[in-house]
Design a protein around this motif. Sequence first.
Motif, mmCIF file in Angstrom:
data_model
loop_
_atom_site.group_PDB
_atom_site.id
_atom_site.type_symbol
_atom_site.label_atom_id
_atom_site.label_comp_id
_atom_site.label_asym_id
_atom_site.label_seq_id
_atom_site.Cartn_x
_atom_site.Cartn_y
_atom_site.Cartn_z
ATOM 1 N N GLU A 77 2.622 78.672 23.968
ATOM 2 C CA GLU A 77 1.551 77.733 24.267
ATOM 3 C C GLU A 77 0.263 78.462 24.630
ATOM 4 O O GLU A 77 0.278 79.617 25.070
ATOM 5 N N ASP A 78 -0.852 77.744 24.479
ATOM 6 C CA ASP A 78 -2.166 78.358 24.722
ATOM 7 C C ASP A 78 -2.373 78.713 26.190
ATOM 8 O O ASP A 78 -3.008 79.724 26.498
ATOM 9 N N TYR A 79 -1.834 77.899 27.100
ATOM 10 C CA TYR A 79 -2.078 78.190 28.512
ATOM 11 C C TYR A 79 -1.350 79.460 28.958
ATOM 12 O O TYR A 79 -1.764 80.102 29.930
ATOM 13 N N ILE A 80 -0.276 79.833 28.269
ATOM 14 C CA ILE A 80 0.379 81.105 28.581
ATOM 15 C C ILE A 80 -0.517 82.270 28.143
ATOM 16 O O ILE A 80 -0.685 83.258 28.877
ATOM 17 N N LEU A 81 -1.113 82.143 26.952
ATOM 18 C CA LEU A 81 -2.032 83.181 26.490
ATOM 19 C C LEU A 81 -3.240 83.287 27.404
ATOM 20 O O LEU A 81 -3.733 84.389 27.688
ATOM 21 N N THR A 82 -3.722 82.145 27.896
ATOM 22 C CA THR A 82 -4.856 82.161 28.827
ATOM 23 C C THR A 82 -4.481 82.855 30.124
ATOM 24 O O THR A 82 -5.277 83.641 30.674
ATOM 25 N N GLU B 160 -2.206 85.155 30.534
ATOM 26 C CA GLU B 160 -2.111 86.594 30.268
ATOM 27 C C GLU B 160 -3.496 87.225 30.144
ATOM 28 O O GLU B 160 -3.721 88.355 30.596
ATOM 29 N N ALA B 161 -4.441 86.500 29.521
ATOM 30 C CA ALA B 161 -5.796 87.028 29.369
ATOM 31 C C ALA B 161 -6.497 87.176 30.713
ATOM 32 O O ALA B 161 -7.361 88.058 30.882
ATOM 33 N N LYS B 162 -6.140 86.328 31.681
ATOM 34 C CA LYS B 162 -6.735 86.438 33.013
ATOM 35 C C LYS B 162 -6.161 87.595 33.812
ATOM 36 O O LYS B 162 -6.657 87.901 34.907
ATOM 37 N N GLY B 163 -5.115 88.217 33.309
ATOM 38 C CA GLY B 163 -4.524 89.357 34.002
ATOM 39 C C GLY B 163 -3.565 88.991 35.109
ATOM 40 O O GLY B 163 -3.345 89.794 36.030
ATOM 41 N N LEU B 164 -2.962 87.794 35.043
ATOM 42 C CA LEU B 164 -1.998 87.400 36.063
ATOM 43 C C LEU B 164 -0.724 88.237 35.965
ATOM 44 O O LEU B 164 -0.382 88.752 34.906
ATOM 45 N N ARG B 165 -0.036 88.362 37.084
ATOM 46 C CA ARG B 165 1.190 89.153 37.102
ATOM 47 C C ARG B 165 2.232 88.534 36.180
ATOM 48 O O ARG B 165 2.352 87.296 36.116
ATOM 49 N N PRO B 166 3.022 89.344 35.469
ATOM 50 C CA PRO B 166 4.056 88.794 34.579
ATOM 51 C C PRO B 166 5.047 87.904 35.302
ATOM 52 O O PRO B 166 5.510 86.900 34.736
ATOM 53 N N SER B 167 5.404 88.265 36.541
ATOM 54 C CA SER B 167 6.365 87.441 37.280
ATOM 55 C C SER B 167 5.800 86.054 37.565
ATOM 56 O O SER B 167 6.522 85.049 37.513
ATOM 57 N N ARG B 168 4.510 85.976 37.868
ATOM 58 C CA ARG B 168 3.884 84.678 38.130
ATOM 59 C C ARG B 168 3.816 83.851 36.852
ATOM 60 O O ARG B 168 4.050 82.636 36.880
ATOM 61 N N ILE B 169 3.483 84.486 35.746
ATOM 62 C CA ILE B 169 3.438 83.770 34.463
ATOM 63 C C ILE B 169 4.820 83.250 34.101
ATOM 64 O O ILE B 169 4.981 82.110 33.644
ATOM 65 N N ARG B 170 5.842 84.079 34.323
ATOM 66 C CA ARG B 170 7.208 83.704 33.951
ATOM 67 C C ARG B 170 7.709 82.519 34.773
ATOM 68 O O ARG B 170 8.322 81.597 34.234
ATOM 69 N N LEU B 171 7.438 82.529 36.077
ATOM 70 C CA LEU B 171 7.979 81.502 36.961
ATOM 71 C C LEU B 171 7.080 80.269 37.051
ATOM 72 O O LEU B 171 7.529 79.141 36.867
#
Length: 329
Positions: A224-229, A231-242
Amino acid sequence: MRFLWQKFGFYLVALWAALTLNFFLPRWMPGNPVDIMVSKLAQRGEVTPATRHAIELLLGMDSSVPLWQQYIDYLQQIFRGDLGVSVAYFPTPVVDVIGQTLPWTVALVGLSTLISFVIGVGLGMLAGWKRGSWIDNMVPSLTLLQSIPYFWLALVLLFLLGSVWQVFPLNGGYDIYTTSPGWTWDFVSSVIYYGTLPALTIVISSVGGWMLGMRNMMVSTLSEDYILTAEAKGLRPSRIRLTYAARNAVLPSVAGFAISLGFVVAGSVVTESVFSYPGIGSALLSSVNNADYALMQGIFLVITLSVLGANLLVDLLYTVIDPRTRARA
């Protein structure tokens, strides 16, 4: 608020329809509990017409009363909490039979379903996040276990861990020779020991489905686009995953889990038959074999309430975990 009233109204209508079917379906089945009771009493002596009439009154099946009046009386008894007297466990009331057997089923199947859900969703989240890893490669093998007939898997585990290696007992809910029911450590530990093998069977046979569903939803959500967004903001992978991926991917699994909890009572028949477990599934099987209408109706009522309650719970829970649903409501 309007959304909640609509939901409650829908489930009240569904409950009435289920109670109506619960009344008529057992009466459409072959066999008659009055005849069964009369045949049992006839073995001890002559049964008079007055005795037969008394049995009809006791079981709520008075032949002199029209069926529609029996239906009204049945609904009134339900709201009073009077489910009648069981034929299979005569003269024990149905409420007492359900009260004695239901906790065993809820503890075994309910906890096993919860454990398999947590393990399956956790593994599915990791498998979807790390595609191609060894966790992802576990999906086909665990899914294969789910396709195996449950009773066959239960018999295999019972043979290997109960007979060949004698790690767990073959049947029963606790050690009836050394312990007695009560809130003591000896009894609780015995219940856990006797229930481990049935619980293990349920977990093994169902964890693959939860894992596969969560893995596929994670793969879909990660595109989804919000996941790419994020990641582009530089959020931690663990935060994106959860926070971003897992929270949205778990929504279908939450709905499935609530429905599974609703069918805990209905799904216990095979489990308790194989392991001779003293739960409500065994009581349901006994009621069918003895044409025990009152007990069948009582157990079906418990199943109905659990399924409707689980669906209502997931509807309300969706408004909390999914803001889009709350906005539409």
